[in-house]
Design a protein around this motif. Structure first.
Motif, PDB file in Angstrom:
ATOM      1  N   GLU A   1       0.842  -1.204   0.000  1.00 61.22           N
ATOM      2  CA  GLU A   1       0.000   0.000   0.000  1.00 61.22           C
ATOM      3  C   GLU A   1       0.881   1.260   0.000  1.00 61.22           C
ATOM      4  O   GLU A   1       0.664   2.191  -0.776  1.00 61.22           O
ATOM      5  N   PHE A   2       1.869   1.251   0.886  1.00 59.75           N
ATOM      6  CA  PHE A   2       2.773   2.407   0.976  1.00 59.75           C
ATOM      7  C   PHE A   2       3.543   2.594  -0.330  1.00 59.75           C
ATOM      8  O   PHE A   2       3.610   3.696  -0.892  1.00 59.75           O
ATOM      9  N   MET A   3       4.126   1.518  -0.827  1.00 56.26           N
ATOM     10  CA  MET A   3       5.010   1.610  -1.988  1.00 56.26           C
ATOM     11  C   MET A   3       4.260   2.093  -3.229  1.00 56.26           C
ATOM     12  O   MET A   3       4.795   2.848  -4.039  1.00 56.26           O
ATOM     13  N   CYS A   4       3.007   1.674  -3.373  1.00 61.10           N
ATOM     14  CA  CYS A   4       2.235   2.048  -4.566  1.00 61.10           C
ATOM     15  C   CYS A   4       1.733   3.482  -4.509  1.00 61.10           C
ATOM     16  O   CYS A   4       1.431   4.077  -5.544  1.00 61.10           O
ATOM     17  N   LYS A   5       1.626   4.042  -3.297  1.00 59.12           N
ATOM     18  CA  LYS A   5       1.000   5.353  -3.190  1.00 59.12           C
ATOM     19  C   LYS A   5       1.946   6.471  -2.746  1.00 59.12           C
ATOM     20  O   LYS A   5       1.585   7.642  -2.811  1.00 59.12           O
ATOM     21  N   VAL A   6       3.142   6.111  -2.322  1.00 56.26           N
ATOM     22  CA  VAL A   6       4.082   7.136  -1.873  1.00 56.26           C
ATOM     23  C   VAL A   6       4.561   7.967  -3.073  1.00 56.26           C
ATOM     24  O   VAL A   6       4.621   7.470  -4.204  1.00 56.26           O
ATOM     25  N   ASP A   7       4.875   9.223  -2.809  1.00 59.10           N
ATOM     26  CA  ASP A   7       5.469  10.075  -3.838  1.00 59.10           C
ATOM     27  C   ASP A   7       6.828   9.469  -4.259  1.00 59.10           C
ATOM     28  O   ASP A   7       7.712   9.276  -3.413  1.00 59.10           O
ATOM     29  N   GLY A   8       6.970   9.149  -5.539  1.00 56.85           N
ATOM     30  CA  GLY A   8       8.157   8.449  -6.014  1.00 56.85           C
ATOM     31  C   GLY A   8       9.441   9.232  -5.792  1.00 56.85           C
ATOM     32  O   GLY A   8      10.484   8.649  -5.451  1.00 56.85           O
ATOM     33  N   ASN A   9       9.387  10.541  -5.970  1.00 57.38           N
ATOM     34  CA  ASN A   9      10.600  11.348  -5.779  1.00 57.38           C
ATOM     35  C   ASN A   9      11.000  11.391  -4.304  1.00 57.38           C
ATOM     36  O   ASN A   9      12.184  11.385  -3.978  1.00 57.38           O
ATOM     37  N   LEU A  10       9.983  11.433  -3.425  1.00 52.66           N
ATOM     38  CA  LEU A  10      10.259  11.393  -1.984  1.00 52.66           C
ATOM     39  C   LEU A  10      10.911  10.055  -1.617  1.00 52.66           C
ATOM     40  O   LEU A  10      11.874  10.000  -0.831  1.00 52.66           O
ATOM     41  N   LEU A  11      10.397   8.974  -2.229  1.00 56.46           N
ATOM     42  CA  LEU A  11      10.950   7.641  -1.965  1.00 56.46           C
ATOM     43  C   LEU A  11      12.412   7.560  -2.421  1.00 56.46           C
ATOM     44  O   LEU A  11      13.272   7.050  -1.695  1.00 56.46           O
ATOM     45  N   LYS A  12      12.679   8.089  -3.615  1.00 53.74           N
ATOM     46  CA  LYS A  12      14.060   8.086  -4.111  1.00 53.74           C
ATOM     47  C   LYS A  12      14.987   8.801  -3.142  1.00 53.74           C
ATOM     48  O   LYS A  12      16.064   8.297  -2.781  1.00 53.74           O
ATOM     49  N   GLU A  13      14.562   9.997  -2.742  1.00 51.74           N
ATOM     50  CA  GLU A  13      15.389  10.817  -1.844  1.00 51.74           C
ATOM     51  C   GLU A  13      15.659  10.084  -0.539  1.00 51.74           C
ATOM     52  O   GLU A  13      16.786  10.065  -0.036  1.00 51.74           O
ATOM     53  N   HIS A  14      14.624   9.437  -0.007  1.00 51.32           N
ATOM     54  CA  HIS A  14      14.761   8.698   1.253  1.00 51.32           C
ATOM     55  C   HIS A  14      15.720   7.511   1.106  1.00 51.32           C
ATOM     56  O   HIS A  14      16.621   7.318   1.942  1.00 51.32           O
ATOM     57  N   LEU A  15      15.546   6.716   0.051  1.00 49.63           N
ATOM     58  CA  LEU A  15      16.372   5.514  -0.122  1.00 49.63           C
ATOM     59  C   LEU A  15      17.845   5.884  -0.289  1.00 49.63           C
ATOM     60  O   LEU A  15      18.732   5.245   0.290  1.00 49.63           O
ATOM     61  N   ILE A  16      18.101   6.903  -1.079  1.00 51.17           N
ATOM     62  CA  ILE A  16      19.488   7.340  -1.286  1.00 51.17           C
ATOM     63  C   ILE A  16      20.072   7.886   0.014  1.00 51.17           C
ATOM     64  O   ILE A  16      21.214   7.586   0.384  1.00 51.17           O
TER      65      ILE A  16
END
Length: 347
Positions: free
Chosen positions: A148-163
């Motif tokens: 649920e989280f992965m499909c709906k999270v802002d992708g750019n925010l996710l990128k920034e967080h993972l990096i």
């Protein structure tokens, strides 16, 4: 009905691949420190984890809170399987350049070839696919909420967080011990690589993981063994397309590769387990047949709680397992004991 066998086809099994990298160790360290329900079962004491937290920057602590809430360590592990990254910068550049739908698709768990279209549509944000993927994984303790989280999270925010979390943990925890950690992981990798020529794939998986019996499955052509130090004593299992992955705990002797006198921890456990008359009697009984606790108690004529205690020790040593309602001897583990001792004596 009797069957006439006119075939000569051999039983097929998987191939074992071996890889090691500080990047796996980095992602698993992030997974370990954010798994608060399991952290007190890890080999490294709770104090070790508390001391690490005290040493971390506020930015990294905030990112770890985000990992703990959303299990984004899973995305890091998934991404590390996308290609062979030789260093951190290569990984972070890969994440930066990845299209957002590809980032989400790779991060979602693989649950089987027949569900790949569902996984793709979920990554595109299709609500019915997201719900189907959640339903298909409802036996997993965190996959539905993670999906649920992965499909709906802002992708750019996710990128920034993972990096940010990967870079932060690598720089603040891994880097200062990188030479030692790399040497330890490489030593274990080399030991398993040497044994790959002496064992069949199923024996190698069982020996490397300290007792996991993994039989061939349709569509699984490879088993990938990745040594890890940070999550000992746990094995962590995962699935990617065509491959079963085991992040297995490195052996004791890999921690001190120059100390020829440090035995494998599983070798010690097995010999301790067999150094008892009652347990040897149990092993002989189970060598002849799988038995229930009551069967064993009746044959030994000793208390059930005592038999249960001995069985617990044999199971901890990965010599006995439970199949259905019966205890079963892991005959391959017993058969390989002399070879393991021989390897230790001659190293």
């Amino acid at each position: 009905m009797d069957v006439l066998n006119f075939t000569s086809r051999k039983r097929e099994t998987y191939q074992v691949q071996l890889k090691y990298s500080l990047l796996w160790e980095c992602a698993l360290g992030i997974a370990a420190i954010t798994n608060t329900t399991l952290i007190n079962t890890l080999e490294k004491p709770v104090k070790y984890w508390r001391d690490i937290r005290k040493s971390l920057s506020n930015e990294l602590l905030e990112n770890l809170d985000f990992v703990e809430k959303n299990n984004t360590w899973k995305a890091l592990l998934q991404l590390l399987h996308a290609k062979d990254f030789s260093h951190l910068k290569e990984l972070t550049s890969y994440i930066e350049e990845l299209p957002l739908t590809d980032l989400k698709y790779i991060s979602l768990p693989f649950i089987g070839l027949k569900y790949q279209t569902v996984r793709q549509n979920a990554a595109l944000g299709e609500e019915s696919a997201i719900n189907e993927l959640k339903d298909l994984t409802n036996n997993n303790p965190f996959f539905p909420s993670y999906i649920e989280f992965m499909c709906k999270v802002d992708g750019n925010l996710l990128k920034e967080h993972l990096i940010s979390v990967m870079t932060g943990w690598y720089g603040e925890v891994i880097e200062k011990e990188s030479e030692l950690l790399n040497r330890i992981l490489q030593a274990d990798y080399e030991a398993k690589k040497e044994m790959r020529g002496k064992m069949n794939p199923e024996e190698l998986v069982e020996w490397s993981t300290g007792g996991i019996t993994y039989m061939p499955e349709p569509t699984v052509n490879h088993v990938l063994l990745i040594p890890q130090y940070i999550y000992r004593p746990w094995n962590i299992e995962a699935d990617i397309e065509g491959t079963k992955v085991f992040y297995y705990p490195i052996a004791n002797e890999s921690i001190s590769p120059n100390d020829r006198y440090t035995p494998n921890n599983f070798l010690v456990l097995k010999h301790k387990a067999l150094g008892d008359e009652v347990r040897l009697r149990i092993v002989k009984l189970l060598y002849e047949a799988d038995l229930t606790l009551q069967n064993i108690t009746d044959q030994l004529n000793i208390g059930k709680s005592t038999v249960h205690h001995h069985l617990k020790i044999l199971r901890a040593a990965k010599l006995v397992e439970i199949i259905g309602s019966k205890y079963s001897l892991k005959k391959k583990a017993v058969e390989f004991l002399s070879e393991e001792l021989n390897i230790f004596l001659n190293k």
